[in-house]
Design an enzyme around this catalytic site. Structure first.
Site, PDB file in Angstrom:
ATOM      1  N   THR A 159       0.850  -1.205   0.000  1.00 24.50           N
ATOM      2  CA  THR A 159       0.000   0.000   0.000  1.00 24.50           C
ATOM      3  C   THR A 159       0.883   1.253   0.000  1.00 24.50           C
ATOM      4  O   THR A 159       1.916   1.285   0.661  1.00 24.50           O
ATOM      5  CB  THR A 159      -0.896  -0.010   1.253  1.00 24.50           C
ATOM      6  OG1 THR A 159      -1.676  -1.198   1.223  1.00 24.50           O
ATOM      7  CG2 THR A 159      -1.817   1.204   1.292  1.00 24.50           C
ATOM      8  N   ARG A 269     -37.390   7.133   0.306  1.00 28.39           N
ATOM      9  CA  ARG A 269     -37.909   6.230  -0.726  1.00 28.39           C
ATOM     10  C   ARG A 269     -39.308   5.723  -0.347  1.00 28.39           C
ATOM     11  O   ARG A 269     -39.499   5.110   0.713  1.00 28.39           O
ATOM     12  CB  ARG A 269     -36.938   5.055  -0.854  1.00 28.39           C
ATOM     13  CG  ARG A 269     -37.400   3.937  -1.742  1.00 28.39           C
ATOM     14  CD  ARG A 269     -37.179   4.239  -3.192  1.00 28.39           C
ATOM     15  NE  ARG A 269     -37.458   3.071  -4.012  1.00 28.39           N
ATOM     16  CZ  ARG A 269     -37.802   3.159  -5.278  1.00 28.39           C
ATOM     17  NH1 ARG A 269     -37.904   4.334  -5.877  1.00 28.39           N
ATOM     18  NH2 ARG A 269     -38.038   2.071  -5.973  1.00 28.39           N
ATOM     19  N   HIS A 339     -31.015  -0.256  -0.574  1.00 36.86           N
ATOM     20  CA  HIS A 339     -31.127   0.733  -1.654  1.00 36.86           C
ATOM     21  C   HIS A 339     -31.752   0.117  -2.912  1.00 36.86           C
ATOM     22  O   HIS A 339     -31.980   0.834  -3.891  1.00 36.86           O
ATOM     23  CB  HIS A 339     -29.753   1.298  -2.019  1.00 36.86           C
ATOM     24  CG  HIS A 339     -29.277   2.422  -1.136  1.00 36.86           C
ATOM     25  ND1 HIS A 339     -28.864   2.251   0.144  1.00 36.86           N
ATOM     26  CD2 HIS A 339     -29.149   3.760  -1.389  1.00 36.86           C
ATOM     27  CE1 HIS A 339     -28.488   3.414   0.660  1.00 36.86           C
ATOM     28  NE2 HIS A 339     -28.662   4.347  -0.241  1.00 36.86           N
ATOM     29  N   GLY A 340     -31.942  -1.204  -2.909  1.00 37.44           N
ATOM     30  CA  GLY A 340     -32.543  -1.865  -4.083  1.00 37.44           C
ATOM     31  C   GLY A 340     -31.694  -1.623  -5.322  1.00 37.44           C
ATOM     32  O   GLY A 340     -30.464  -1.590  -5.244  1.00 37.44           O
ATOM     33  N   GLU A 364      -3.752  -6.393   6.586  1.00 42.11           N
ATOM     34  CA  GLU A 364      -3.248  -6.243   7.963  1.00 42.11           C
ATOM     35  C   GLU A 364      -3.513  -7.530   8.757  1.00 42.11           C
ATOM     36  O   GLU A 364      -3.780  -7.514   9.954  1.00 42.11           O
ATOM     37  CB  GLU A 364      -3.905  -5.030   8.640  1.00 42.11           C
ATOM     38  CG  GLU A 364      -2.968  -4.287   9.590  1.00 42.11           C
ATOM     39  CD  GLU A 364      -2.193  -3.134   8.948  1.00 42.11           C
ATOM     40  OE1 GLU A 364      -2.124  -3.073   7.701  1.00 42.11           O
ATOM     41  OE2 GLU A 364      -1.622  -2.320   9.707  1.00 42.11           O
TER      42      GLU A 364
HETATM   43  N1  COS Z   1       4.356  -8.610  19.606  1.00 43.01           N
HETATM   44  C1  COS Z   1       5.648  -8.906  19.893  1.00 43.01           C
HETATM   45  N2  COS Z   1       6.197 -10.098  19.573  1.00 43.01           N
HETATM   46  C2  COS Z   1       5.411 -11.000  18.954  1.00 43.01           C
HETATM   47  C3  COS Z   1       4.066 -10.742  18.634  1.00 43.01           C
HETATM   48  C4  COS Z   1       3.534  -9.484  18.991  1.00 43.01           C
HETATM   49  N3  COS Z   1       2.275  -9.178  18.713  1.00 43.01           N
HETATM   50  N4  COS Z   1       3.544 -11.818  18.010  1.00 43.01           N
HETATM   51  C5  COS Z   1       4.525 -12.740  17.959  1.00 43.01           C
HETATM   52  N5  COS Z   1       5.648 -12.225  18.517  1.00 43.01           N
HETATM   53  C6  COS Z   1       6.943 -12.907  18.683  1.00 43.01           C
HETATM   54  C7  COS Z   1       6.741 -14.188  19.494  1.00 43.01           C
HETATM   55  O1  COS Z   1       6.821 -13.910  20.881  1.00 43.01           O
HETATM   56  C8  COS Z   1       7.878 -15.048  19.017  1.00 43.01           C
HETATM   57  O2  COS Z   1       9.054 -14.624  19.667  1.00 43.01           O
HETATM   58  P1  COS Z   1      10.228 -15.658  20.071  1.00 43.01           P
HETATM   59  O3  COS Z   1      10.827 -16.098  18.775  1.00 43.01           O
HETATM   60  O4  COS Z   1      11.151 -14.821  20.881  1.00 43.01           O
HETATM   61  O5  COS Z   1       9.566 -16.762  20.815  1.00 43.01           O
HETATM   62  C9  COS Z   1       8.000 -14.663  17.548  1.00 43.01           C
HETATM   63  O6  COS Z   1       7.407 -13.380  17.424  1.00 43.01           O
HETATM   64  C10 COS Z   1       7.313 -15.653  16.619  1.00 43.01           C
HETATM   65  O7  COS Z   1       5.951 -15.690  16.998  1.00 43.01           O
HETATM   66  P2  COS Z   1       4.985 -16.879  16.569  1.00 43.01           P
HETATM   67  O8  COS Z   1       5.677 -18.191  16.793  1.00 43.01           O
HETATM   68  O9  COS Z   1       3.666 -16.654  17.226  1.00 43.01           O
HETATM   69  O10 COS Z   1       4.878 -16.664  15.000  1.00 43.01           O
HETATM   70  P3  COS Z   1       3.988 -17.396  13.909  1.00 43.01           P
HETATM   71  O11 COS Z   1       4.819 -17.748  12.765  1.00 43.01           O
HETATM   72  O12 COS Z   1       3.156 -18.474  14.528  1.00 43.01           O
HETATM   73  O13 COS Z   1       3.093 -16.188  13.339  1.00 43.01           O
HETATM   74  C11 COS Z   1       1.173 -14.877  13.106  1.00 43.01           C
HETATM   75  C12 COS Z   1       2.201 -15.518  14.055  1.00 43.01           C
HETATM   76  C13 COS Z   1       0.393 -15.883  12.292  1.00 43.01           C
HETATM   77  C14 COS Z   1       0.241 -14.134  14.044  1.00 43.01           C
HETATM   78  C15 COS Z   1       1.908 -13.869  12.169  1.00 43.01           C
HETATM   79  O14 COS Z   1       2.662 -14.539  11.183  1.00 43.01           O
HETATM   80  C16 COS Z   1       0.969 -12.905  11.499  1.00 43.01           C
HETATM   81  O15 COS Z   1       0.557 -11.922  12.101  1.00 43.01           O
HETATM   82  N6  COS Z   1       0.618 -13.168  10.219  1.00 43.01           N
HETATM   83  C17 COS Z   1      -0.168 -12.226   9.442  1.00 43.01           C
HETATM   84  C18 COS Z   1       0.738 -11.234   8.822  1.00 43.01           C
HETATM   85  C19 COS Z   1       0.023  -9.982   8.452  1.00 43.01           C
HETATM   86  O16 COS Z   1      -0.718  -9.418   9.221  1.00 43.01           O
HETATM   87  N7  COS Z   1       0.281  -9.537   7.255  1.00 43.01           N
HETATM   88  C20 COS Z   1      -0.245  -8.342   6.778  1.00 43.01           C
HETATM   89  C21 COS Z   1       0.903  -7.505   6.378  1.00 43.01           C
HETATM   90  S1  COS Z   1       0.519  -5.855   6.199  1.00 43.01           S
HETATM   91  S2  COS Z   1      -0.871  -5.799   4.861  1.00 43.01           S
END
Ligand code: COS
Length: 385
Positions: A159, A269, A339-340, A364
């Site tokens: 974006t 309407r 609004h049909g 996000e």
């Molecule tokens: N804040 C701080 N640290 C975080 C955190 C948060 N909100 N979420 C996870 N972490 C940390 C964890 O504590 C972990 O740390 P350690 O390695 O020290 O243990 C590490 O990050 C990995 O976390 P986790 O194992 O939970 O990661 P996953 O791969 O399971 O992923 C999700 C977690 C699925 C939640 C993540 O990949 C995600 O948010 N995916 C969507 C991405 C997204 O929103 N994309 C949009 C981009 S912008 S359009």
């Protein structure tokens, strides 16, 4: 306006943004949707009002407003144009906050004033062709050579890319460490070896650009590293916690707009000799729409209040984003239905709102990922009880 414990200052700011959105942006909403052009003149005015640096401290050229005020501003801008709402949300939550939260003094001095004034636009580059929901699976590489990093890889769905001057980019610095081998970088637009692809043609959010990025031996100074090597994934996750409240507010602006248009339309309407609003079937739908909007409001501002208080808000941000975006999709779909035939015609706005709402369930972090975040946190909290 819906009730919440807003201060006088927060209400005054919200009112100012709302007036600007309705007077300056709303009359251009259909044109933005049809041309898909970035309204440089409006964005310049937003910069002049301080909207592009609302939560940035005054010492860096921002307004120094709190997070609640910033979230209200996204909501009010999105009420008029969801495209400008997401421009503002990405520019601030994941384009400027990375520097404010994790930047060095030099990085703050160099970039924050330009971002806060709107002279520069910010963007966030995490997603890749094979790393969407699985953000930890990114493959873009950053290799340190002397006092530079060399970046190679591809980002997608970025974006603000067409207009942005500064990108917060995530890349792997140590492939042996998985998510702990990811680092964050600040990359300027004119970096040699960095190219911005054509603007994607999207279902909605016309006027907000979305492009792919390519790094082909892009050399960036070592001083562009944000935080420490290996901290990138945590930085991304922390930024997304706040970012998701912004997207929830964007969805809420869209939903409120659809609700207001519909509540007016059904009173104008006439069918079966009376206004549609007198039919109970219509009232049922309207009541459900209004209830969704009200509930989303409380979730959003509760999460924003936690963030202002410096408390953990990841679960609440995900709840707000999930509920508000599903609500926006449902409310805009019902708005088109009520609004049909007119609902399907551009001039009546609601079909645009329905197209714009859809992406709030996707970006996000998809709403499926929000549920993962909520459930994981809930399970952790349960163990502590
Ligand atoms: N804040 C701080 N640290 C975080 C955190 C948060 N909100 N979420 C996870 N972490 C940390 C964890 O504590 C972990 O740390 P350690 O390695 O020290 O243990 C590490 O990050 C990995 O976390 P986790 O194992 O939970 O990661 P996953 O791969 O399971 O992923 C999700 C977690 C699925 C939640 C993540 O990949 C995600 O948010 N995916 C969507 C991405 C997204 O929103 N994309 C949009 C981009 S912008 S359009």
């Amino acid at each position: 306006m819906l009730s919440f414990d807003f201060s006088e200052e927060q209400l005054a700011l919200r009112e100012t943004v709302s007036r600007f959105a309705r007077e300056v942006i709303s009359p251009r909403a259909i044109q933005l949707d049809e041309t898909d052009e970035f309204p440089h003149d409006i964005v310049k005015q937003m910069g002049g009002l301080g909207l592009l640096g609302l939560p940035i401290p005054e010492e860096y050229g921002g307004v120094g407003a709190d997070f609640i005020s910033y979230i209200s501003a996204i909501e009010e801008i999105s009420y008029a144009s969801a495209a400008l709402g997401v421009m503002l949300a990405v520019h601030t939550s994941v384009g400027s906050f990375p520097i404010l939260y994790f930047g060095t003094d030099e990085q703050k001095q160099a970039y924050l004033p330009r971002l806060a004034s709107g002279e520069w636009i910010g963007a966030f580059a995490l997603t890749e062709p094979s790393a969407g929901s699985d953000a930890g699976g990114i493959r873009t590489r950053a290799v340190k050579q002397g006092d530079e990093y060399i970046l190679n890889g591809e980002k997608i769905f970025i974006t603000n890319a067409r207009e942005a001057n500064l990108f917060c980019v995530f890349a792997v610095t140590d492939p042996t460490k998985g998510k702990r081998g990811v680092s964050a970088f600040l990359v300027e637009r004119d970096t040699p070896g960095f190219t911005i692809g054509p603007t994607e043609k999207k279902m909605g959010l016309h006027g907000s650009s979305t492009c792919a990025l390519t790094f082909n031996d892009a050399h960036i100074p070592a001083a562009s590293l944000l935080g420490q090597e290996g901290e990138g994934f945590r930085i991304a996750m922390q930024l997304l916690d706040g970012g998701r409240i912004g997207i929830a507010a964007q969805a809420q602006g869209i939903a409120r707009s659809a609700l207001d248009l519909t509540a007016r339309y059904v009173q104008d309407r006439q069918q079966f000799g009376r206004p549609l609003a007198q039919l109970q079937a219509v009232q049922m739908l309207l009541a459900d729409m209004a209830t969704r909007v009200e509930a989303a409001h409380w979730l959003i501002y509760h999460a924003a209040k936690l963030k202002d208080a410096g408390k953990p808000c990841g679960k609440e941000a995900s709840m707000a984003k999930l509920f508000a975006s599903d609500g926006a999709m449902s409310v805009t779909t019902d708005a088109v239905q009520l609004h049909g035939g007119y609902g399907y015609i551009r001039e009546y706005h609601v079909e645009r709102l329905m197209r714009d709402a859809k992406v709030t369930q996707i970006y996000e972090g998809t709403n499926q990922i929000q549920r993962v975040v909520i459930a994981r946190q809930l399970l952790k909290e349960t163990l502590k009880k």
